[in-house]
Design a protein around this motif. Structure first.
Motif, PDB file in Angstrom:
ATOM      1  N   VAL A   1       1.199  -1.103   0.288  1.00  0.00           N
ATOM      2  CA  VAL A   1       0.007  -0.438   0.353  1.00  0.00           C
ATOM      3  C   VAL A   1       0.515   1.193   0.011  1.00  0.00           C
ATOM      4  CG1 VAL A   1      -2.245  -1.061   1.209  1.00  0.00           C
ATOM      5  CG2 VAL A   1       0.000  -0.199   2.738  1.00  0.00           C
TER       6      VAL A   1
ATOM      7  N   ILE B   1      -6.262  10.004   0.788  1.00  0.00           N
ATOM      8  CA  ILE B   1      -6.658   9.280  -0.131  1.00  0.00           C
ATOM      9  C   ILE B   1      -6.670  10.366  -1.392  1.00  0.00           C
ATOM     10  CG2 ILE B   1      -9.347   8.342  -0.970  1.00  0.00           C
ATOM     11  CD1 ILE B   1      -9.079   6.452   1.663  1.00  0.00           C
TER      12      ILE B   1
ATOM     13  N   ASP C   1      -3.233   4.652   0.027  1.00  0.00           N
ATOM     14  CA  ASP C   1      -4.114   4.561   1.157  1.00  0.00           C
ATOM     15  C   ASP C   1      -4.491   4.817   2.415  1.00  0.00           C
ATOM     16  OD1 ASP C   1      -4.744   2.166  -1.389  1.00  0.00           O
ATOM     17  OD2 ASP C   1      -2.433   2.533  -0.714  1.00  0.00           O
TER      18      ASP C   1
END
Ligand SMILES: *Cc1c(COP(=O)(O)O)cnc(C)c1O
Length: 357
Positions: free
Chosen positions: A175, A211, A216
């Motif tokens: 991520v 975001i 993430d």
């Protein structure tokens, strides 16, 4: 033994047949368990059909955020048995959280009995597909019907459940994390070491910003110096530097994760040195530049282990471990999920499993 009354749901929801439709926290099971606290004790433990609950409009929870919660999963083993992972640690933490917010605590025997009777009734909501589970959400909240500000004299316990899918639909994936330099999650002396719902409310703005910027999740820094690393989103965080696993020490503003604690024990038993200490964002960036930082990952019940591939800080992107999943990250993910789902090769070497059915 508690007496828990049961009112059976005559119109239970049906689980989607395709487990990939489950997601997280969208579908509820058929029942919920409630109990009331008043006059210094818990009473009226009851399992009822999942439904809206009545709250006085003055309730403490609605005005002053008096709420603490836990999150744990029911796993279906290959031999079809149902099991929990270290549930007593969840109760210990729930009671610590409750004590910090002046909410009533729960006895271990009562908690385990409530879990067992509830899971027994909801067993068909533990999905069967790989890496799926029934997520349990116990919580305690203040329900006094006055606007006065004082420790709640009345409270409710509520246990609800949601069938959840595999967190990693396409397999474990690194991520992108943005270091948050304005908002903070928690300060020492506050409630960062507890699972208080309000902590999450205060974290949403930074997450939303991350975001929007294409990340993430957020990496939280300490409230005073804005240098020391605390957590990643709602997970604890680990760095592998020169082969040593470094994780922020539990200073009081960090949530003591059960996955964190289990990873530390697994790493030590594999002969990997674990250093619980303060670590600054600069140390991480420098260690990454010089190639000494080889892996970074978050740990928590929902995702188990989440590899970090990119770190955004001061308008720069730092790629970690070639944006690949590191060896230690994979080892922890495979071992923890193996123990949780009852992989016969691994067994339960640390006595972490609590069998329910
Ligand atoms: C729940 C939580 C964690 C992870 O705890 P586990 O016991 O491993 O699930 C980490 N950080 C925060 C802020 C949390 O709320």
């Amino acid at each position: 033994m508690l007496k828990i009354t049961k009112q059976i749901n005559t119109n239970p929801p049906v689980l989607p047949t395709d487990a990939s439709e489950l997601g997280f926290g969208k579908t509820n099971s058929a029942h919920m368990l409630l109990a009331d606290f008043g006059s210094g004790k818990w009473h009226n433990h009851r399992i009822v059909p999942f439904s809206a609950i009545d709250l006085h409009p003055f309730s403490t929870i609605l005005h002053y955020g008096a709420q603490v919660f836990e999150g744990l999963k029911v796993y279906r083993a290959k031999n079809s048995g149902l099991r929990l992972f270290r549930p007593k640690e969840n109760l210990k933490r729930l009671n610590n959280s409750a004590a910090r917010l002046c909410l009533p605590q729960i006895e271990l025997a009562d908690f385990m009995q409530m879990l067992e009777e509830f899971i027994t009734l909801e067993k068909d909501y533990v999905p069967t597909a790989k890496c799926t589970s029934l997520y349990l959400r116990p919580c305690i909240f203040g329900s006094d019907d006055t606007l006065g500000v004082y420790p709640p004299k009345t409270a409710k316990f509520m246990l609800v459940a949601s069938s959840v899918g595999n967190y990693y639909k396409g397999g474990l994936k690194p991520v992108k994390i943005l270091v948050e330099t304005e908002d903070i999650r928690a300060a020492i002396g506050g409630t960062g070491h507890t699972k208080a719902g309000g902590n999450y409310a205060a974290s949403l703005r930074a997450t939303q910003k991350a975001i929007t910027a294409g990340y993430d999740q957020v990496l939280w820094l300490d409230a005073i110096n804005r240098r020391f690393i605390e957590e990643v989103g709602a997970m604890n965080v680990f760095f592998i530097i020169d082969g040593v696993a470094v994780t922020p020490a539990l200073t009081g503003s960090i949530l003591p994760g059960i996955t964190r604690m289990s990873c530390i024990e697994l790493l030590k038993s594999k002969g990997i040195k674990v250093d619980e200490r303060q670590i600054t964002i600069n140390e991480v960036v420098l260690a990454n530049k010089s190639g000494r930082l080889t892996e970074m990952f978050g740990t928590g019940t929902a995702a188990v282990v989440s590899p970090v591939g990119t770190l955004g800080y001061n308008n720069k992107q730092h790629v970690i471990g070639n944006n690949q999943i590191g060896e230690i990250t994979s080892y922890l993910y495979d071992t923890l999920t193996g123990i949780q789902f009852g992989d016969s090769k691994l067994g339960d070497p640390f006595n972490w499993i609590y069998k329910v059915l």
